[in-house]
Design an enzyme around this catalytic site. Sequence first.
Site, PDB file in Angstrom:
ATOM      1  CB  ALA A 118     -11.739  10.645   9.337  1.00 25.58           C
TER       2      ALA A 118
ATOM      3  NE  ARG B   5      -5.991  -1.383  -1.319  1.00 26.07           N
ATOM      4  CZ  ARG B   5      -5.350   0.284  -0.409  1.00 26.07           C
ATOM      5  NH1 ARG B   5      -5.622   0.189   0.430  1.00 26.07           N
ATOM      6  NH2 ARG B   5      -4.200   0.000  -1.130  1.00 26.07           N
TER       7      ARG B   5
ATOM      8  CG  ASP C 201      -2.005   2.244   6.359  1.00 25.61           C
ATOM      9  OD1 ASP C 201      -2.216   2.437   7.021  1.00 25.61           O
ATOM     10  OD2 ASP C 201      -1.835   2.434   5.222  1.00 25.61           O
TER      11      ASP C 201
ATOM     12  CG  HIS D 182     -12.936   6.842   3.203  1.00 28.05           C
ATOM     13  ND1 HIS D 182     -11.722   6.230   3.268  1.00 28.05           N
ATOM     14  CD2 HIS D 182     -12.956   7.404   4.389  1.00 28.05           C
ATOM     15  CE1 HIS D 182     -11.671   6.721   4.791  1.00 28.05           C
ATOM     16  NE2 HIS D 182     -13.011   7.131   5.011  1.00 28.05           N
TER      17      HIS D 182
ATOM     18  CG  MET E  76      -7.182   5.215   5.883  1.00 31.56           C
ATOM     19  SD  MET E  76      -7.945   6.917   4.696  1.00 31.56           S
ATOM     20  CE  MET E  76      -8.067   7.732   6.558  1.00 31.56           C
TER      21      MET E  76
ATOM     22  CB  ALA F 197      -0.861   6.859   2.653  1.00 32.65           C
TER      23      ALA F 197
ATOM     24  CE  LYS G 288      -8.149   7.578  -0.433  1.00 32.57           C
ATOM     25  NZ  LYS G 288      -8.193   6.547   0.960  1.00 32.57           N
TER      26      LYS G 288
ATOM     27  CG  ASP H 191      -1.752   1.073   1.565  1.00 32.48           C
ATOM     28  OD1 ASP H 191      -2.116   1.702   0.476  1.00 32.48           O
ATOM     29  OD2 ASP H 191      -1.774   1.841   2.148  1.00 32.48           O
TER      30      ASP H 191
END
Length: 270
Positions: free
Chosen positions: A46, A161, A187, A57, A50, A15, A54, A13
């Site tokens: 938020a 994802r 992460d 998200h 993750m 970030a 987006k 990944d």
Amino acid sequence: MTYKERIKAVIFDWAGTVIDYGCFAPMHAFIQTFEEAGVPITSREARIPMGLLKWDHIQAILQMERVQNKWVATFGKEPVKEDIDRLYVRFEAILMESLKMYTDPIPGALETVSQLREAGIAIGSTTGYTSGMMEVIVPEAKRKGYSPDFMIASDQVKAGRPYPYMIFQNLTELGIYPPKSVIKVGDTVSDIHEGRNAGVWTVAVILGSSELGLTQAEAQSMTEEELAERMNQTRLTFEQAGADYIIGSIAQLPAVIEELERSGLERVMR
């Protein structure tokens, strides 16, 4: 087989895993977007989705009970697709303004990638960012020393994802087979689900992760006991997501690879 089974590729990944310690670029943009919309959200809200595309998200945040109730109280109706589209446009504008500032490598990342390359392991990547966002990130990350052998963004496949299509595209372009010779490192919970759905090994990294949610300065200023408690909470989240391995730091990845190769990559997949 007489030859040694080995790991052929690691798919990282971006970030929170290799760059942007704590994955703060998108978090700040999500918080500001919802603040401006009149429905403030918490840092935790938020962060929970993750790793997703987006737009997805934002949709996931709006489906959270507290946020949805606040939205209905504010606007008198439940959020619809047009609301998500509008929020996404603003989110993207905020994020694009700040992305360059969040491209520093996470400590140990460059050294680990270099070590893997020396071992003949290909370096792939997946992300919840779009291709437009990656056009900002990739040159900056390269200038700072990180450039994977292949990269693909979440809007360049049929679905991001937790679907496995970005990983499949990595395997195709890198010419890697079978999936058990590949590790996905991330992460977030969605990283782990992506890897599991692709049938590859999954490794979750705690320090620097979005799931841990600390800046590097915060992590360094905590007492050992405080940091250990936060890391243990994050470890439990990754265990529940089904990660094959959970490591404190990305620098521990080569040791995981050694363990897998000693086992012949034959440990029963969960």
